[in-house]
Design a protein around this motif. Structure first.
Motif, PDB file in Angstrom:
ATOM      1  N   LEU A  58      12.938   6.066  -4.726  1.00 37.62           N
ATOM      2  CA  LEU A  58      11.587   6.514  -4.394  1.00 37.62           C
ATOM      3  C   LEU A  58      11.050   7.491  -5.443  1.00 37.62           C
ATOM      4  CD1 LEU A  58      11.881   6.960  -0.530  1.00 37.62           C
ATOM      5  CD2 LEU A  58      10.820   5.087  -1.803  1.00 37.62           C
ATOM      6  N   LYS A  59      11.920   8.308  -5.991  1.00 37.22           N
ATOM      7  CA  LYS A  59      11.498   9.225  -7.048  1.00 37.22           C
ATOM      8  C   LYS A  59      10.978   8.444  -8.249  1.00 37.22           C
ATOM      9  CE  LYS A  59      13.131  13.115  -9.857  1.00 37.22           C
ATOM     10  NZ  LYS A  59      14.292  14.008 -10.158  1.00 37.22           N
ATOM     11  N   ARG A  60      11.675   7.366  -8.576  1.00 34.91           N
ATOM     12  CA  ARG A  60      11.250   6.554  -9.723  1.00 34.91           C
ATOM     13  C   ARG A  60       9.940   5.830  -9.416  1.00 34.91           C
ATOM     14  NH1 ARG A  60      15.002   2.739 -13.584  1.00 34.91           N
ATOM     15  NH2 ARG A  60      13.304   1.599 -14.606  1.00 34.91           N
ATOM     16  N   ILE A  61       9.819   5.281  -8.208  1.00 36.02           N
ATOM     17  CA  ILE A  61       8.586   4.581  -7.846  1.00 36.02           C
ATOM     18  C   ILE A  61       7.407   5.551  -7.848  1.00 36.02           C
ATOM     19  CG2 ILE A  61       7.388   3.365  -5.983  1.00 36.02           C
ATOM     20  CD1 ILE A  61      10.106   2.158  -5.191  1.00 36.02           C
ATOM     21  N   LEU A  98      16.983  -3.732  -2.611  1.00 38.07           N
ATOM     22  CA  LEU A  98      15.910  -2.928  -2.039  1.00 38.07           C
ATOM     23  C   LEU A  98      14.577  -3.491  -2.517  1.00 38.07           C
ATOM     24  CD1 LEU A  98      17.301   0.705  -2.463  1.00 38.07           C
ATOM     25  CD2 LEU A  98      17.030  -0.565  -0.308  1.00 38.07           C
ATOM     26  N   ASN A  99      13.653  -3.694  -1.574  1.00 35.99           N
ATOM     27  CA  ASN A  99      12.355  -4.277  -1.886  1.00 35.99           C
ATOM     28  C   ASN A  99      11.240  -3.342  -1.435  1.00 35.99           C
ATOM     29  OD1 ASN A  99      13.102  -7.258  -2.660  1.00 35.99           O
ATOM     30  ND2 ASN A  99      14.293  -6.774  -0.838  1.00 35.99           N
ATOM     31  N   PHE A 100      10.208  -3.245  -2.268  1.00 34.26           N
ATOM     32  CA  PHE A 100       9.095  -2.352  -1.965  1.00 34.26           C
ATOM     33  C   PHE A 100       7.767  -2.993  -2.363  1.00 34.26           C
ATOM     34  CE2 PHE A 100      12.828   0.158  -2.806  1.00 34.26           C
ATOM     35  CZ  PHE A 100      12.831   1.120  -1.806  1.00 34.26           C
ATOM     36  N   HIS A 101       6.730  -2.629  -1.623  1.00 34.27           N
ATOM     37  CA  HIS A 101       5.354  -2.861  -2.047  1.00 34.27           C
ATOM     38  C   HIS A 101       4.772  -1.502  -2.383  1.00 34.27           C
ATOM     39  CE1 HIS A 101       3.887  -6.997  -1.651  1.00 34.27           C
ATOM     40  NE2 HIS A 101       4.815  -7.151  -0.733  1.00 34.27           N
ATOM     41  N   ALA A 102       4.224  -1.358  -3.587  1.00 37.30           N
ATOM     42  CA  ALA A 102       3.599  -0.102  -3.991  1.00 37.30           C
ATOM     43  C   ALA A 102       2.097  -0.312  -4.139  1.00 37.30           C
ATOM     44  CB  ALA A 102       4.190   0.385  -5.311  1.00 37.30           C
ATOM     45  N   LEU A 103       1.316   0.599  -3.582  1.00 38.38           N
ATOM     46  CA  LEU A 103      -0.136   0.562  -3.773  1.00 38.38           C
ATOM     47  C   LEU A 103      -0.476   1.331  -5.036  1.00 38.38           C
ATOM     48  CD1 LEU A 103      -1.457   1.195  -0.146  1.00 38.38           C
ATOM     49  CD2 LEU A 103      -0.869  -0.972  -1.265  1.00 38.38           C
ATOM     50  N   VAL A 104      -1.362   0.752  -5.840  1.00 39.36           N
ATOM     51  CA  VAL A 104      -1.706   1.363  -7.120  1.00 39.36           C
ATOM     52  C   VAL A 104      -3.218   1.477  -7.266  1.00 39.36           C
ATOM     53  CG1 VAL A 104       0.380   0.485  -8.234  1.00 39.36           C
ATOM     54  CG2 VAL A 104      -1.723  -0.862  -8.341  1.00 39.36           C
ATOM     55  N   THR A 105      -3.640   2.437  -8.068  1.00 37.32           N
ATOM     56  CA  THR A 105      -5.038   2.555  -8.434  1.00 37.32           C
ATOM     57  C   THR A 105      -5.334   1.581  -9.570  1.00 37.32           C
ATOM     58  OG1 THR A 105      -4.485   4.316  -9.988  1.00 37.32           O
ATOM     59  CG2 THR A 105      -5.109   4.989  -7.766  1.00 37.32           C
ATOM     60  N   GLY A 106      -6.617   1.373  -9.832  1.00 33.16           N
ATOM     61  CA  GLY A 106      -6.982   0.537 -10.967  1.00 33.16           C
ATOM     62  C   GLY A 106      -7.117  -0.932 -10.621  1.00 33.16           C
ATOM     63  N   ASP A 107      -7.121  -1.763 -11.671  1.00 35.38           N
ATOM     64  CA  ASP A 107      -7.433  -3.186 -11.537  1.00 35.38           C
ATOM     65  C   ASP A 107      -6.275  -4.110 -11.893  1.00 35.38           C
ATOM     66  OD1 ASP A 107     -10.130  -2.555 -10.895  1.00 35.38           O
ATOM     67  OD2 ASP A 107     -10.566  -2.299 -13.037  1.00 35.38           O
ATOM     68  N   HIS A 108      -5.060  -3.581 -11.993  1.00 30.28           N
ATOM     69  CA  HIS A 108      -3.927  -4.404 -12.410  1.00 30.28           C
ATOM     70  C   HIS A 108      -2.880  -4.499 -11.302  1.00 30.28           C
ATOM     71  CE1 HIS A 108      -5.759  -3.337 -16.283  1.00 30.28           C
ATOM     72  NE2 HIS A 108      -5.241  -4.472 -16.725  1.00 30.28           N
ATOM     73  N   TRP A 117       1.377  -5.829 -10.890  1.00 30.95           N
ATOM     74  CA  TRP A 117       2.566  -6.221 -11.638  1.00 30.95           C
ATOM     75  C   TRP A 117       3.792  -6.138 -10.730  1.00 30.95           C
ATOM     76  CZ3 TRP A 117       0.253  -1.496 -11.997  1.00 30.95           C
ATOM     77  CH2 TRP A 117       1.065  -0.347 -11.903  1.00 30.95           C
ATOM     78  N   ARG A 118       4.867  -6.632 -11.265  1.00 31.73           N
ATOM     79  CA  ARG A 118       6.143  -6.668 -10.548  1.00 31.73           C
ATOM     80  C   ARG A 118       7.199  -6.043 -11.453  1.00 31.73           C
ATOM     81  NH1 ARG A 118       8.117 -12.410  -7.994  1.00 31.73           N
ATOM     82  NH2 ARG A 118      10.210 -11.859  -7.288  1.00 31.73           N
ATOM     83  N   SER A 119       8.050  -5.202 -10.893  1.00 31.31           N
ATOM     84  CA  SER A 119       9.087  -4.573 -11.703  1.00 31.31           C
ATOM     85  C   SER A 119      10.431  -4.653 -10.995  1.00 31.31           C
ATOM     86  CB  SER A 119       8.741  -3.108 -11.987  1.00 31.31           C
ATOM     87  OG  SER A 119       8.722  -2.341 -10.796  1.00 31.31           O
ATOM     88  N   ASN A 120      11.485  -4.559 -11.763  1.00 31.33           N
ATOM     89  CA  ASN A 120      12.830  -4.531 -11.189  1.00 31.33           C
ATOM     90  C   ASN A 120      13.708  -3.611 -12.025  1.00 31.33           C
ATOM     91  OD1 ASN A 120      12.499  -7.266 -12.836  1.00 31.33           O
ATOM     92  ND2 ASN A 120      14.618  -6.566 -13.108  1.00 31.33           N
ATOM     93  N   PHE A 121      14.614  -2.940 -11.355  1.00 28.64           N
ATOM     94  CA  PHE A 121      15.528  -2.027 -12.039  1.00 28.64           C
ATOM     95  C   PHE A 121      16.750  -1.830 -11.145  1.00 28.64           C
ATOM     96  CE2 PHE A 121      12.126   0.304  -9.890  1.00 28.64           C
ATOM     97  CZ  PHE A 121      12.804   1.182  -9.061  1.00 28.64           C
ATOM     98  N   VAL A 122      17.720  -1.082 -11.627  1.00 30.31           N
ATOM     99  CA  VAL A 122      18.965  -0.854 -10.900  1.00 30.31           C
ATOM    100  C   VAL A 122      19.201   0.646 -10.796  1.00 30.31           C
ATOM    101  CG1 VAL A 122      21.459  -1.259 -10.831  1.00 30.31           C
ATOM    102  CG2 VAL A 122      19.917  -3.043 -11.711  1.00 30.31           C
ATOM    103  N   VAL A 123      19.524   1.114  -9.600  1.00 31.93           N
ATOM    104  CA  VAL A 123      19.836   2.522  -9.364  1.00 31.93           C
ATOM    105  C   VAL A 123      21.180   2.608  -8.653  1.00 31.93           C
ATOM    106  CG1 VAL A 123      19.190   4.614  -8.110  1.00 31.93           C
ATOM    107  CG2 VAL A 123      17.435   3.263  -9.266  1.00 31.93           C
ATOM    108  N   ASP A 124      22.143   3.276  -9.250  1.00 31.11           N
ATOM    109  CA  ASP A 124      23.478   3.429  -8.661  1.00 31.11           C
ATOM    110  C   ASP A 124      24.072   2.083  -8.241  1.00 31.11           C
ATOM    111  OD1 ASP A 124      23.252   6.172  -8.977  1.00 31.11           O
ATOM    112  OD2 ASP A 124      22.415   6.474  -6.974  1.00 31.11           O
ATOM    113  N   GLY A 125      23.850   1.075  -9.051  1.00 31.39           N
ATOM    114  CA  GLY A 125      24.387  -0.257  -8.779  1.00 31.39           C
ATOM    115  C   GLY A 125      23.574  -1.061  -7.793  1.00 31.39           C
ATOM    116  N   VAL A 126      22.466  -0.510  -7.300  1.00 31.76           N
ATOM    117  CA  VAL A 126      21.638  -1.207  -6.314  1.00 31.76           C
ATOM    118  C   VAL A 126      20.434  -1.838  -7.019  1.00 31.76           C
ATOM    119  CG1 VAL A 126      20.146  -0.936  -4.293  1.00 31.76           C
ATOM    120  CG2 VAL A 126      22.320   0.314  -4.433  1.00 31.76           C
TER     121      VAL A 126
END
Length: 238
Positions: free
Chosen positions: A20-23, A49-59, A61-70
């Protein structure tokens, strides 16, 4: 936020603060929804772990990363795009927002979750099988018949099962589509006879048994397994 569960659930929850800190540090992000199996407390050894993030602006995107092996996957969308997916009856998006958990709260997220819950409860608009889909169903049944007693018969049937047969059955029934791992449990509640027919396809010991069960499911959508006349509407060529 804690959901008591399996060691797999506990492992994923332990990674939440760092995730969550990274998001939250992502430029434009102002709210986040935790969704998927872990958010429901149903994580297994292969869950992420799956998330939907609300963003400002007009774009978007989709991102993926690994935290502590997750492994983590995040869908970033402005509010208007989420509402567009709601309007298009996008089953995955509506289900995620209806069943998810707000982890970076915001009034916009609260409103979307309430809208999704109402849409999920109402169910999608039933969509009868189109003539072109009926033709494709008959076509794949014939391909499967031709491939019996060959190594590709199971592949022919299974390749058509999800994107063509099951998706069409869910659309015609007015049911929200679910992931294939949930088909049997979901159909046991909605249509036990269909669940049993699907179980016969998945568990068939021979090509003939698989073909017979596959054709029973196909007939639910076509009524018969014969080619008929049909055409799509003409479209302008760009």
């Amino acid at each position: 936020m804690k959901i008591d569960g399996s060691p797999h659930q506990t492992r994923l929850e332990a990674a939440l603060p760092a995730v969550l800190k990274r998001i939250a540090a992502t430029p434009g992000v102002y709210a986040a929804l935790w969704c998927g199996s872990a958010a429901r407390g149903e994580a297994n050894v292969y869950s992420d772990l799956n998330f939907h993030a609300l963003v400002t602006g007009d774009h978007r995107w989709r991102s993926n990363f690994v935290v502590d092996g997750v492994p983590v996957e995040v869908f970033h969308n402005p509010v208007r795009k989420v509402r567009a997916m709601f309007a298009a009856e996008d089953a995955a998006t509506i289900t995620m927002f209806a069943q998810g958990r707000a982890v970076l709260p915001h009034p916009d997220l609260d409103a979307l979750m309430a809208e999704a819950c109402a849409l999920y409860a109402a169910g999608p608009t039933p969509r009868p099988v189109s003539p072109s889909t009926q033709f494709m169903l008959v076509d794949v049944v014939m391909d499967a018949r031709a491939s019996r007693q060959t190594p590709v018969h199971a592949l022919t049937v299974m390749a058509a099962l999800g994107p063509l047969v099951m998706r069409s059955l869910y659309a015609a029934g007015g049911w929200w589509d679910v992931k294939r791992e949930h088909w049997l449990d979901d159909l046991e509640a909605k249509a036990p006879a269909v669940a049993q027919e699907l179980r016969l396809v998945l568990g068939a010991a021979t090509d003939d048994a698989r073909q017979e069960a596959f054709e029973v499911l196909a007939r639910r959508l076509t009524g018969q397994l014969e080619y008929t006349d049909g055409a799509t509407e003409p479209e302008p060529v760009p």
